[in-house]
Design a protein around this motif. Structure first.
Motif, PDB file in Angstrom:
ATOM      1  N   THR A   1       0.856  -1.188   0.000  1.00 55.36           N
ATOM      2  CA  THR A   1       0.000   0.000   0.000  1.00 55.36           C
ATOM      3  C   THR A   1       0.893   1.238   0.000  1.00 55.36           C
ATOM      4  O   THR A   1       2.074   1.148   0.322  1.00 55.36           O
ATOM      5  CB  THR A   1      -0.849   0.075   1.287  1.00 55.36           C
ATOM      6  OG1 THR A   1       0.036  -0.034   2.407  1.00 55.36           O
ATOM      7  CG2 THR A   1      -1.877  -1.033   1.362  1.00 55.36           C
TER       8      THR A   1
ATOM      9  N   SER B   1      -8.991   1.868  -2.746  1.00 55.44           N
ATOM     10  CA  SER B   1      -9.202   1.593  -1.320  1.00 55.44           C
ATOM     11  C   SER B   1      -8.262   0.497  -0.845  1.00 55.44           C
ATOM     12  O   SER B   1      -7.666   0.604   0.225  1.00 55.44           O
ATOM     13  CB  SER B   1     -10.640   1.167  -1.064  1.00 55.44           C
ATOM     14  OG  SER B   1     -11.496   2.246  -1.284  1.00 55.44           O
ATOM     15  N   ILE B   2      -8.133  -0.552  -1.643  1.00 57.43           N
ATOM     16  CA  ILE B   2      -7.282  -1.670  -1.209  1.00 57.43           C
ATOM     17  C   ILE B   2      -5.822  -1.249  -1.141  1.00 57.43           C
ATOM     18  O   ILE B   2      -5.129  -1.541  -0.178  1.00 57.43           O
ATOM     19  CB  ILE B   2      -7.471  -2.878  -2.151  1.00 57.43           C
ATOM     20  CG1 ILE B   2      -8.893  -3.409  -2.004  1.00 57.43           C
ATOM     21  CG2 ILE B   2      -6.451  -3.970  -1.833  1.00 57.43           C
ATOM     22  CD1 ILE B   2      -9.220  -4.590  -2.847  1.00 57.43           C
ATOM     23  N   PHE B   3      -5.356  -0.545  -2.170  1.00 57.86           N
ATOM     24  CA  PHE B   3      -3.933  -0.174  -2.203  1.00 57.86           C
ATOM     25  C   PHE B   3      -3.671   1.179  -1.530  1.00 57.86           C
ATOM     26  O   PHE B   3      -2.552   1.681  -1.592  1.00 57.86           O
ATOM     27  CB  PHE B   3      -3.437  -0.144  -3.645  1.00 57.86           C
ATOM     28  CG  PHE B   3      -3.360  -1.508  -4.273  1.00 57.86           C
ATOM     29  CD1 PHE B   3      -2.267  -2.330  -4.035  1.00 57.86           C
ATOM     30  CD2 PHE B   3      -4.378  -1.990  -5.066  1.00 57.86           C
ATOM     31  CE1 PHE B   3      -2.202  -3.600  -4.591  1.00 57.86           C
ATOM     32  CE2 PHE B   3      -4.326  -3.259  -5.624  1.00 57.86           C
ATOM     33  CZ  PHE B   3      -3.231  -4.068  -5.383  1.00 57.86           C
ATOM     34  N   ALA B   4      -4.678   1.742  -0.914  1.00 60.73           N
ATOM     35  CA  ALA B   4      -4.545   3.014  -0.202  1.00 60.73           C
ATOM     36  C   ALA B   4      -3.958   4.118  -1.078  1.00 60.73           C
ATOM     37  O   ALA B   4      -3.072   4.854  -0.682  1.00 60.73           O
ATOM     38  CB  ALA B   4      -3.722   2.856   1.071  1.00 60.73           C
TER      39      ALA B   4
END
Lengths: 316, 511
Positions: A165, A259-262
């Motif tokens: 991330t 969202s997952i990888f910020a």
């Protein structure tokens, strides 16, 4: 050509108006009272009533829409009630991240999809073609959040090759920036290339059956020259459309992937706005994204017209 | 026993705590280094006039940038921070705090009683329409009689004020008045406090970089040179970031039970958990059938198998609750009057009631809300009651609850240092938050008594009696206690208790 551009531009206006109305309605009809959201769960009914009055929430829906639209037309999309930032500021801060992600994803998608399509079309029905067509379906049916988690576990947790991330702006550390984007862009690209590949493959198979290709073969031209020079350009008309539409569609993908990888992009901004019911940001961002989509489609139409003159003269 | 109680028992108006140590000196602290904290949410900003109420992520950042007047030590006792001592009037309506001298804000301006008063007045001023004002309605005014004395005048007695103001919330952290005046709208994203860390940079939606405050008043602290706070919204990738070393400590909760259990088995990671006070609670609307009959309410409560429910929703991590106080609270009851789990008794009660029991329950439209609803539905079906799940958006629940448009609604009692504010609001007759619309003179008497009694033993008795009464009448029920989690690299030391869910890294160091 000018006539064509003007005609198309005029056609966009009602679309944009419809988009604005839908955006406003979606945000306004969401369950939950904005005043409660703002005041928290310990607010008294009097506080809530006072805030509703202040925010104009007690006015009829049509009045609120017109007043919102009036402000939007003057370039005022409002301010977030959480951060005090204007929608335009918030979007301007985040758009470079999303654009970079989408462009990299589309680039990687093309990088995989185009060569595979050409190779498949060259020997349609062969073992490679069948294998890749099968893989393409498998990739299409894989949800992006699952792909993202798999990539993170493989490349970040197990192999330690790439970060799981995070983000740095390209202007600060270009190399790190690219490293942060590899996994998210790959996640999106792995869902993109099958579409690219399928479209280009079928167009090329059709093109390769044209008489002029037979003529080129008869003249003894090298197969690679026939594929890349004579067959690729006429086969890429649909690909241009698909690529254009993809860029719009990718915006949807960024909601999950960012969202997952910020990654601090538009997708994250939108997800955050939904979570916190920041309706001003929600309305503003959806409106801007929808307009962006309409504009990209407009550009695709223009490109189409450049590639194929029949379209701008209205014969096709 | 808390400091308040100790003081009160002896009837000594002033108590001083000479030494200020947040961390036990058993381990040697090391200076230097930098850590990255993975949080759940983006931080909207710090100006209470703009953001209103701080969320947990904001509290975490606020714990590093700002100070509060008081703090909780490792034993849960109130300790000095910007205030060094405090006294109260006999009726607990006036509290006087002596402030620490020589403390400066990050912008070089002095921290004193006037600065504190300005913070307070700004929130309270009706012209500012601060959403934060609601939380200080019990404070009539704050006075600054001299440079280092602050006086709180309350509208209601509060034996617990020094404990209540320990949370790093919108109302309690102290901002530099000069900074908000000069920065205007920009202040929200450029906060200035007296805390151990100074905000260096902040990229929207990405990272907030905090650097050590070289002139912090506590000369021994802080230890780390730099703290980076990052919003990592996805629980899976947040945990992956911890595993791959990009984050040193992350926020987590029971929803993510698998990763918490994985971390427990990983020698490179430490699981920090704090068994807080408060609980996950549910309120019956006693004005509507079938909950206007105590037999139905009792039957439903007795039909709940909490250990099984915990297994279903969090792999057994959730800790059953039989009262609203929780293990982290100083209220410990020998007898809290909890109704036993007894399906047969529940069936008998419903049979006795004689009419079919059918009702709707509000649940939040989240995977967890749905699951809780389904589990309860099964328990109640077994006892012979039909519950229909009504999924609503999280934000809809408060509005439905306040307007009493529900039969059964989920609610929460958060982790506060004292039960009074929430218990009084939730159960005192006539309070807008008394969701059950249940009125009982005995309950009112106990609630009134608990808030003006200094003796902790007596207060404990009051609160246990309150619990017995609520359990007997079954107007609310409690399922699980509040538990907080943080997962960190095993190298991170000195991490304090997670009071109120706040990951306060301002006392930590790297081994």
């Amino acid at each position: 050509m000018l006539n064509f551009v003007v005609r198309r531009l005029l056609a966009i206006l009602p679309v944009l108006l419809a988009v604005s109305l839908l955006t406003f309605l979606i945000a306004s009809l969401l369950p939950g009272d904005l005043a409660f959201v703002i005041l928290g769960d310990q607010a008294t009914p009097e506080n809530v009533a006072a805030l509703r009055r202040d925010m104009g929430l007690d006015q009829p829906l049509w009045w609120r829409y017109l007043s919102w639209l009036g402000h939007v037309l003057q370039g005022d999309l409002g301010r977030s009630f959480r951060t005090g930032q204007t929608v335009l500021q918030a979007v301007a801060e985040r758009i470079p991240v999303s654009l970079q992600l989408m462009l990299m994803a589309e680039f990687i998608g093309l990088l995989i999809g185009v060569p595979v399509a050409i190779a498949c079309a060259a020997r349609a029905g062969g073992a490679f073609d069948r294998f890749m067509t099968g893989s393409a379906f498998a990739m299409l049916s894989m949800p992006s959040f699952l792909m993202a988690i798999l990539l993170i576990y493989l490349f970040a947790v197990e192999l330690h090759w790439l970060p799981a991330t995070g983000y740095v702006p390209f202007t600060e550390e270009p190399l790190s920036n690219l490293r942060f984007f590899v996994l998210p862009a790959l996640t999106l690209a792995l869902a993109e290339w099958p579409g690219i590949m399928r479209v280009l493959r079928s167009d090329m198979i059709a093109t390769l059956q044209e008489d002029y290709i037979a003529l080129a073969k008869a003249k003894g031209l090298k197969p690679s020259r026939i594929l890349f020079v004579h067959a690729l350009k006429p086969s890429s008309l649909t690909l241009v459309t698909v690529t254009g539409i993809n860029i719009g569609r990718l915006l949807g993908g960024t909601l999950i992937v960012e969202s997952i990888f910020a990654l601090p992009g538009i997708g994250r901004l939108l997800v955050g706005a939904i979570y916190t019911r920041d309706l001003v940001i929600l309305q503003g961002v959806v409106l801007l994204v929808a307009c962006g989509f309409v504009i990209v489609n407009f550009i695709v139409d223009m490109l189409y017209a450049v590639l194929d003159p029949r379209i701008r003269h209205g014969h096709a | 026993m808390t400091k308040i109680a100790a003081a009160a028992r002896k009837h000594v108006p002033i108590f001083l705590v000479a030494a200020f140590a947040l961390v036990s000196p058993a381990q040697a602290q090391k200076s230097g280094g930098s850590i990255t904290v993975g949080q759940e949410l983006d931080i909207p900003g710090f100006d209470p006039l703009k953001v209103g109420v701080y969320d947990t992520s904001t509290n975490t950042a606020a714990a590093a940038i700002f100070d509060t007047l008081t703090t909780l030590d490792e034993k849960g006792e109130v300790a000095p921070k910007l205030a060094v001592s405090w006294t109260h009037s006999d009726d607990y309506m006036i509290w006087t705090f002596k402030l620490r001298e020589g403390v400066k804000f990050h912008d070089g301006t002095p921290f004193n009683a006037q600065a504190f008063k300005e913070n307070f007045d700004r929130q309270k001023d009706p012209a500012n329409k601060c959403r934060c004002a609601f939380y200080i309605t019990n404070v009539k005014e704050v006075l600054a009689p001299d440079e280092y004395t602050v006086v709180y005048k309350l509208t209601d007695p509060s034996v617990n004020l020094p404990a209540v103001i320990t949370i790093q919330s919108q109302n309690n952290v102290i901002h530099s008045p000069t900074a908000w005046k000069t920065k205007g709208d920009d202040y929200n994203r450029n906060p200035v406090g007296t805390g151990p860390y100074i905000l260096k940079s902040w990229t929207a939606g990405d990272r907030m970089v905090l650097e050590k405050n070289p002139s912090y008043w506590d000369k021994s602290r802080p230890y780390l040179d730099r703290i980076i706070l990052k919003p990592l919204p996805d629980a899976q990738s947040r945990f992956a970031s911890l595993q791959s070393g990009e984050a040193d400590i992350i926020w987590d909760d029971e929803n993510d039970a698998d990763n918490i259990m994985k971390a427990q088995k990983d020698s490179k990671l430490t699981v920090h958990t704090y068994k807080g006070s408060g609980a996950q609670v549910y309120a019956f609307n006693t004005k509507l059938a079938p909950f206007d009959d105590v037999r139905v309410r009792q039957a439903l409560v007795m039909a709940i198998d909490r250990p099984k429910m915990s297994q279903a929703i969090s792999n057994g991590l959730s800790r059953p609750a039989t009262n609203p106080y929780g293990e982290g609270s100083w209220v410990k009851c020998k007898d809290d009057g909890a109704l036993p789990f007894d399906v047969e008794k529940a069936k008998a009660l419903l049979k006795d009631y004689g009419k079919p029991v059918e009702f709707k329950m509000l649940v939040s439209a989240t995977p967890r809300g749905r699951m809780i609803g389904q589990v309860l539905q099964q328990f109640w079906k077994r006892a012979g009651a039909n519950m229909e799940i009504e999924q609503v958006d999280q934000a809809t629940i408060p509005s439905r609850a306040f307007t009493r448009q529900f039969q059964l609604t989920p609610w929460r009692i958060v982790d506060l240092a004292d039960p009074d504010p929430q218990m009084y609001a939730n159960f005192r007759s006539g309070s807008p938050l008394a969701l059950s619309s249940f009125s009982n003179p005995e309950l009112d008497k106990l609630l009134d008594h608990a808030r003006v009694t200094a003796d902790l033993g007596q207060r404990t008795e009051d609160y246990c009696a309150i619990s017995r009464l609520i359990n007997k009448e079954a107007i609310w029920f409690w399922t699980f206690q509040n538990t907080y989690y943080a997962l960190s690299s095993a190298k991170l030391k000195g991490f304090p208790k997670i009071y109120n869910g706040v990951i306060d890294v301002s006392t930590t160091w790297l081994e």
